[in-house]
Design a protein around this motif. Sequence first.
Motif, mmCIF file in Angstrom:
data_model
loop_
_atom_site.group_PDB
_atom_site.id
_atom_site.type_symbol
_atom_site.label_atom_id
_atom_site.label_comp_id
_atom_site.label_asym_id
_atom_site.label_seq_id
_atom_site.Cartn_x
_atom_site.Cartn_y
_atom_site.Cartn_z
ATOM 1 N N PHE A 63 0.831 -1.204 0.000
ATOM 2 C CA PHE A 63 0.000 0.000 0.000
ATOM 3 C C PHE A 63 0.867 1.257 0.000
ATOM 4 N N LEU A 64 1.887 1.238 0.876
ATOM 5 C CA LEU A 64 2.760 2.406 0.993
ATOM 6 C C LEU A 64 3.541 2.645 -0.300
ATOM 7 N N TYR A 65 3.967 1.563 -0.954
ATOM 8 C CA TYR A 65 4.714 1.697 -2.211
ATOM 9 C C TYR A 65 3.847 2.330 -3.298
ATOM 10 N N VAL A 66 2.607 1.843 -3.425
ATOM 11 C CA VAL A 66 1.705 2.406 -4.442
ATOM 12 C C VAL A 66 1.435 3.877 -4.149
ATOM 13 N N TYR A 67 1.203 4.194 -2.870
ATOM 14 C CA TYR A 67 0.925 5.575 -2.494
ATOM 15 C C TYR A 67 2.119 6.478 -2.819
ATOM 16 N N LEU A 68 3.326 6.014 -2.464
ATOM 17 C CA LEU A 68 4.527 6.814 -2.740
ATOM 18 C C LEU A 68 4.766 6.950 -4.240
ATOM 19 N N SER A 69 4.455 5.877 -4.997
ATOM 20 C CA SER A 69 4.626 5.937 -6.455
ATOM 21 C C SER A 69 3.684 6.954 -7.071
ATOM 22 N N ILE A 70 2.436 6.981 -6.549
ATOM 23 C CA ILE A 70 1.464 7.959 -7.064
ATOM 24 C C ILE A 70 1.943 9.383 -6.773
ATOM 25 N N LYS A 71 2.497 9.560 -5.574
ATOM 26 C CA LYS A 71 2.986 10.881 -5.188
ATOM 27 C C LYS A 71 4.333 11.207 -5.839
ATOM 28 N N GLY A 72 4.993 10.168 -6.405
ATOM 29 C CA GLY A 72 6.293 10.370 -7.033
ATOM 30 C C GLY A 72 7.414 10.565 -6.047
ATOM 31 N N SER A 73 7.248 10.068 -4.818
ATOM 32 C CA SER A 73 8.260 10.297 -3.784
ATOM 33 C C SER A 73 9.003 9.029 -3.386
ATOM 34 N N TYR A 74 8.768 7.909 -4.106
ATOM 35 C CA TYR A 74 9.479 6.676 -3.763
ATOM 36 C C TYR A 74 10.927 6.756 -4.227
ATOM 37 N N GLN A 75 11.848 6.328 -3.364
ATOM 38 C CA GLN A 75 13.266 6.267 -3.695
ATOM 39 C C GLN A 75 13.799 4.893 -3.295
ATOM 40 N N PRO A 76 14.696 4.301 -4.099
ATOM 41 C CA PRO A 76 15.300 3.011 -3.734
ATOM 42 C C PRO A 76 15.959 3.079 -2.355
ATOM 43 N N GLY A 77 15.839 2.009 -1.591
ATOM 44 C CA GLY A 77 16.381 1.985 -0.235
ATOM 45 C C GLY A 77 15.400 2.481 0.799
ATOM 46 N N HIS A 78 14.147 2.702 0.365
ATOM 47 C CA HIS A 78 13.106 3.169 1.274
ATOM 48 C C HIS A 78 12.742 2.054 2.265
ATOM 49 N N LEU A 79 12.043 2.446 3.329
ATOM 50 C CA LEU A 79 11.570 1.496 4.337
ATOM 51 C C LEU A 79 10.740 0.383 3.709
ATOM 52 N N VAL A 80 10.059 0.698 2.606
ATOM 53 C CA VAL A 80 9.245 -0.303 1.909
ATOM 54 C C VAL A 80 10.097 -1.499 1.497
ATOM 55 N N ASP A 81 11.304 -1.254 1.022
ATOM 56 C CA ASP A 81 12.163 -2.328 0.534
ATOM 57 C C ASP A 81 12.550 -3.297 1.656
ATOM 58 N N ILE A 82 12.926 -2.768 2.802
ATOM 59 C CA ILE A 82 13.285 -3.648 3.922
ATOM 60 C C ILE A 82 12.059 -4.400 4.429
ATOM 61 N N ALA A 83 10.855 -3.772 4.359
ATOM 62 C CA ALA A 83 9.625 -4.454 4.764
ATOM 63 C C ALA A 83 9.368 -5.664 3.872
ATOM 64 N N TRP A 84 9.579 -5.518 2.549
ATOM 65 C CA TRP A 84 9.402 -6.652 1.638
ATOM 66 C C TRP A 84 10.393 -7.773 1.955
ATOM 67 N N LEU A 85 11.641 -7.389 2.226
ATOM 68 C CA LEU A 85 12.648 -8.388 2.583
ATOM 69 C C LEU A 85 12.236 -9.195 3.821
ATOM 70 N N LEU A 86 11.819 -8.478 4.847
ATOM 71 C CA LEU A 86 11.461 -9.134 6.105
ATOM 72 C C LEU A 86 10.213 -9.996 5.963
ATOM 73 N N SER A 87 9.265 -9.550 5.131
ATOM 74 C CA SER A 87 8.031 -10.324 4.953
ATOM 75 C C SER A 87 8.325 -11.685 4.330
#
Length: 759
Positions: free
Chosen positions: A213-237
């Motif tokens: 959800f957070l990734y889609v929201y950030l993508s819509i806003k254009g504020s996603y950057q590699p190394g974001h908290l989203v990436d570590i969340a996917w790894l841990l999941s």
Amino acid sequence: MLKQILFPVSILSLAIFLFYSWTLSFHGNPWLITVGTNMLQILIGVISFIWLFQAYRVAGPKQKLFWLLFQIGLLFYTSGNLIWVYLQFSQGIQDSTIHSSVVWLTSYLIFLAALISKIREMSKGFGGNSYIFNVAVFMVTAASISFHYLIKPVLEMSDDSWLITLTALIYPVADLTILLVVIILYYLIRKNKQQNVLLFLITGFFIQVPADFLYVYLSIKGSYQPGHLVDIAWLLSILLIGLSGYYAKSNTNSKVWNHKRPEKNNDAAYPYLSILILLVLVVYSYQDEFNGLSMGLLITFFLVLGRQMQVLRKNRQLVEQYRYLAYHDQLTDLRNRSSFKEEIENLLADYPTKQMALLLIDLDQFKVVNDTLGHHIGDQVLIKTAERLQTAMEKNMMLFRLGGDEFIIVILDATDEKCEAVANKLLDLFHKSLDVDEFEVHITPSIGISRYPEHGHRPEDLMKNADAAMYLSKENGKNGYSFFNVELSQEKVRKMTIENALKKAIRKDQFVLYYQPKVVLGTKKIIGMEALLRWQHPELGWISPVEFIPVAEETGQIVSIGEWVLEEACRQNKRWQDAGYPPLTVSVNVSVLQFKHGKFLETVEQVLEKTGLDTRYLELEITESIMQNIKESKRILISLQQMGIKISIDDFGTGYSSLNVLQKLPIDTLKIDKSFIDELDVDAMNPMVKAIIDLGLNLDMTLVAEGIESENQMKVLIEHGCTIGQGYLFSKPVAPEDFEELMQIPELMADKIEQGTAR
């Protein structure tokens, strides 16, 4: 337990360390950060796939589909990352492509199928659907947030490719569906043996869905950057999903037992939390467009919500208190019978291949403590007993109080050697007396041991068999332990059969009295008789009094049986006298329970009045056990004497009579126990027999020797001064009609019979 927690914490910490080490090392280079993150995703995906595959291999038939689908889903998920890495190196792109998105979406659908299959499997044994309301509230909140922040913006930007738009829409819908299924699964596993395993998996999805959800929201806003908290969340999941497979594989061969503990139930707070989150977002969406009414509504809502949370907290505390009281013994604070029943059922269901033992502990002579020192002291003894038992508890052992003076210990991973060691330790604990107030109470335990699966597969069977073993310990002298065995089971079944049959024996006329003559030693002429109870069961045949009398005493049925014997003996004696036979005194045995019964004197009077037998022709045989309550016993004996009934002490010499008390009681006859008579063939000058005879003569009592079987025994008794006896030398106990034949022979009858003495 620490070892179990340490491994997942270490693995998760390592993943976080590697992620942030990479991103910090190449800060400012988005392409390298993305490549490193993808490579780490692939590595974790491979490791998790191996763990899931191992779980699949050891899973039971019903579990295999679940783990297989997760393997396939994880394979697709990792393939999506491989495609992305390939395109990164071949085309130099940074962002993921539609190809990876389609593969990831496929993996989500497979994950969803796996979760649904697990729900279908577990819901069959789940009673109740109280969780539905909470799930509905939570899903409405999640769907509202998803629509407002994700789906609606995507639709507004639908000028792009229809495939991209469709994919962007399917992701939130798929995530919402997975979230719904995972929440339902969470409620289903809370009382299930797979709880610890599936909690890793559920936690993984609870991390992954919000990350999406957070990734889609950030993508819509254009504020996603590699190394974001989203990436570590996917790894841990993905790592958490893999850990579920690791522990599913490990639990098959693990020797660690999972003791279930009452858990706090915060379900009631979840809907309010969902409402609070939704309300905060609504307020945020209004920004500064509030008027007085909306502000008043908001404040009022928060006040009501706060009040409701207080009520929920108090209710939860009450529920926890009630649960504690329901599962704990109020006197000793140990877990009680209800807790034992639930715990043992859970253990047998969760670990059907494990070994387990029940040690049933019963305190010897505890009733005597209650009767002599009072129930207050008895309660203190139970408390101190519980404290001592707790000192013997080790890992994989649980202690319960079943009620009364019964405790039970459950030993997990039990062997015979372990059970013996624990039982001996328990016996050693009670070598020292208990200090209770000003009393020093010596108490000992009798222990019965049954083992799973050798001695039963159901809790009731294990408990029944431990109980049988415990009674064997008591029969063997108390203060010991016994293992259950098959022969013991057969004995207990027979004992239960006898116990149930005894209840109907009088009504079905299965009892009969046999009579054994008392004779004048030397002349062998009959001077009296003893009525002896016999039982002929239609299926079990003749049952020995040695077998059924203890059962009758244990169950209290001896009182009604004793009343029947007394009435039948008096009736038969009166019938013989009315038929012209010489009047004989009939001796009737009276049990301690019957003697202590509150209406004993009244019963004797009613029987004599009903049968018409003169009181001088009745003798009651009691045992030395009545000396325990000498004051009450003396009152009853004096009343019987005043009625004209003779009193005899049966099996004299085997009990603990006080000579000082004996001379003060209205006793007419002492009966010398057969065990002493048997010794006369070995030692004609047996000092015990001579002492009993001299005692009886000095107290001016009639002496009767029981169990005489040889001429030599009779000769020695006569020499010592005993003139009356009974035994197989003269006649075995015979049926009434056979005793009549004996009385019809004048040579066998004493010339003159008066007060039970030959003249």
